[in-house]
Design an enzyme around this catalytic site. Structure first.
Site, PDB file in Angstrom:
ATOM      1  N   HIS A  21      -4.430  12.684 -16.388  1.00  9.17           N
ATOM      2  CA  HIS A  21      -5.074  13.534 -15.380  1.00  9.17           C
ATOM      3  C   HIS A  21      -5.304  14.956 -15.901  1.00  9.17           C
ATOM      4  O   HIS A  21      -6.109  15.696 -15.354  1.00  9.17           O
ATOM      5  CB  HIS A  21      -4.188  13.576 -14.130  1.00  9.17           C
ATOM      6  CG  HIS A  21      -4.914  13.577 -12.828  1.00  9.17           C
ATOM      7  ND1 HIS A  21      -6.156  13.024 -12.639  1.00  9.17           N
ATOM      8  CD2 HIS A  21      -4.546  14.083 -11.618  1.00  9.17           C
ATOM      9  CE1 HIS A  21      -6.523  13.181 -11.370  1.00  9.17           C
ATOM     10  NE2 HIS A  21      -5.569  13.827 -10.736  1.00  9.17           N
ATOM     11  N   ASN A 113     -10.763  14.002  -6.199  1.00  6.47           N
ATOM     12  CA  ASN A 113     -10.406  15.026  -5.220  1.00  6.47           C
ATOM     13  C   ASN A 113     -10.562  16.452  -5.746  1.00  6.47           C
ATOM     14  O   ASN A 113     -10.844  17.367  -4.974  1.00  6.47           O
ATOM     15  CB  ASN A 113      -8.992  14.800  -4.694  1.00  6.47           C
ATOM     16  CG  ASN A 113      -8.920  13.569  -3.812  1.00  6.47           C
ATOM     17  OD1 ASN A 113      -9.875  13.232  -3.112  1.00  6.47           O
ATOM     18  ND2 ASN A 113      -7.784  12.884  -3.854  1.00  6.47           N
TER      19      ASN A 113
END
Length: 189
Positions: A21, A113
């Protein structure tokens, strides 16, 4: 002199360091290392600034956590008076095979997101984003563990070359423009 904001998305904290990530942060670290630029903690982000062939580049690693990155991106665009067409956001993408780069000059957040929050803060999807493929080799229901997990042995071996290509892509965006950069880098590595 043109000004650019390059925002790498990731999560702060040692527990997230070197996770899939955080590949946006890792790419900015590669750019900063190449340029001899240190990051300093400033408002909403770790910030590094340098000049590349007459172009002023501001690198930011938001300290707001990935899903709230829009606040930092919005702040630094305003603070540095950088036009939105000179913004490039770097993020991980599980929909792309590991090693694939996809530069787009606009688009939807596609379930990401961090991009969704940036869209909300900027009130637009009309900004460039570089999606860096991290693959999707995880069992059903294990997406969070995968993206917050560390790279496997094979990915770890290929990671330095991927980070170099992603950093080259960023520099090409600044020097050659988005369209030429898309033609050169939007392929499997």
């Amino acid at each position: 002199m043109k000004k650019y904001l390059i925002a790498g998305l990731g999560n702060i904290g040692s527990e997230y360091e070197f996770t899939r990530h955080n590949i946006g942060f890792m790419t900015l670290d590669r750019l900063a290392h190449r340029s001899g630029v240190p990051f300093t903690l400033q408002r909403h982000a770790y910030v590094g600034q340098y000049t590349l062939k007459g172009n002023h580049i501001t690198l930011i690693k938001p300290t707001t956590f990935m899903n709230l990155s829009g606040k930092a991106v919005h702040y630094w665009l305003d603070a540095e008076k950088i036009p939105i067409e000179n913004l490039l956001v770097l993020t991980d993408d599980i929909a792309l095979p590991f090693g694939t780069l996809r530069l787009r000059i606009k688009g939807s957040p596609a379930g990401h997101n961090g991009l969704k929050n940036i869209d909300e803060w900027l009130n637009t999807q009309q900004y460039a984003r570089l999606r860096i493929g991290i693959g999707n080799d995880f069992p059903k229901g294990k997406q969070v563990e995968y993206v917050l997990g560390r790279f496997n042995d094979d990915q770890t071996l290929k990671l330095p070359a991927l980070l170099d290509r992603a950093a080259d892509c960023v520099e090409s965006f600044v020097l050659a423009g988005a369209h030429a950069t898309m033609n050169k880098f939007n392929s499997v590595g």
